[in-house]
Design a protein around this motif. Sequence first.
Motif, short mmCIF file in Angstrom:
data_model
loop_
_atom_site.label_atom_id
_atom_site.label_comp_id
_atom_site.label_asym_id
_atom_site.label_seq_id
_atom_site.Cartn_x
_atom_site.Cartn_y
_atom_site.Cartn_z
N ASP A 27 -26.00 21.08 9.22
CA ASP A 27 -24.30 21.51 7.66
C ASP A 27 -23.23 20.28 7.75
O ASP A 27 -23.24 19.64 6.24
N VAL A 28 -22.94 20.25 8.63
CA VAL A 28 -21.46 19.28 9.08
C VAL A 28 -22.14 17.78 8.91
O VAL A 28 -20.92 17.22 8.28
N PHE A 58 -20.32 27.00 -5.91
CA PHE A 58 -22.29 27.63 -6.34
C PHE A 58 -22.22 26.61 -5.46
O PHE A 58 -23.34 27.37 -4.64
N ASP A 59 -22.13 25.93 -4.78
CA ASP A 59 -23.53 25.27 -3.30
C ASP A 59 -23.31 26.24 -2.65
O ASP A 59 -24.27 26.49 -1.41
N ALA A 70 -25.41 21.98 1.04
CA ALA A 70 -24.07 21.46 2.01
C ALA A 70 -24.04 20.33 1.61
O ALA A 70 -22.60 19.57 1.74
N LEU A 71 -24.97 19.15 2.06
CA LEU A 71 -25.05 17.46 1.14
C LEU A 71 -23.78 17.98 -0.16
O LEU A 71 -23.45 17.45 -0.54
N CYS A 72 -25.11 18.71 -1.10
CA CYS A 72 -24.33 18.71 -2.84
C CYS A 72 -23.23 19.57 -1.98
O CYS A 72 -21.94 18.48 -3.16
N ALA A 73 -22.51 19.77 -1.53
CA ALA A 73 -20.93 20.55 -1.46
C ALA A 73 -20.13 19.17 -0.88
O ALA A 73 -18.64 19.52 -1.98
N GLY A 101 -22.43 13.94 2.19
CA GLY A 101 -22.40 14.23 0.78
C GLY A 101 -21.56 13.67 0.65
O GLY A 101 -21.16 12.93 -0.37
N ALA A 102 -19.81 13.77 0.49
CA ALA A 102 -18.17 13.51 1.02
C ALA A 102 -19.10 12.10 0.58
O ALA A 102 -18.03 11.32 -0.58
#
Length: 139
Positions: A7-8, A100-101, A118-121, A14-15
Amino acid sequence: MALRATDVVAIAVGAASGWAVEELARTRFPNVRAQLGAAGLVTAAAVYPAARRGRRVSLAAAREIGSVAAATGVAMKARERGGTPARALIAAGWAAHALFDARHDSGPGGGLPRWYPALCAGYDLAFAAALLRPGAARA
């Protein structure tokens, strides 16, 4: 939800991606940043129901459709406002999509990999922050 190492990594990737995409829009397409951000927001929301397997009706599927409707509403309102207010509204929409993610349970029929939210968030939050920056100076 406890964060795993995957997730990290997904949040970081993603960021970085969200910041890079908005930086490209800021420097190459400064006059249509809000419109590009709005189209991306609706697309990001549509990924969840589009990835759903089967035609099963569930609370999770309803939430996903509601997310698409909300993103579309934000995009339409931003179009009415234009300029900096539109970018601020779209940025708020991206930040809301990150929530939402983070909280979404895809339930039965969800077709996305476990790491995707997690990628999307990460993407959503970085894109939102980058969208709030002023446009690139013209040379």
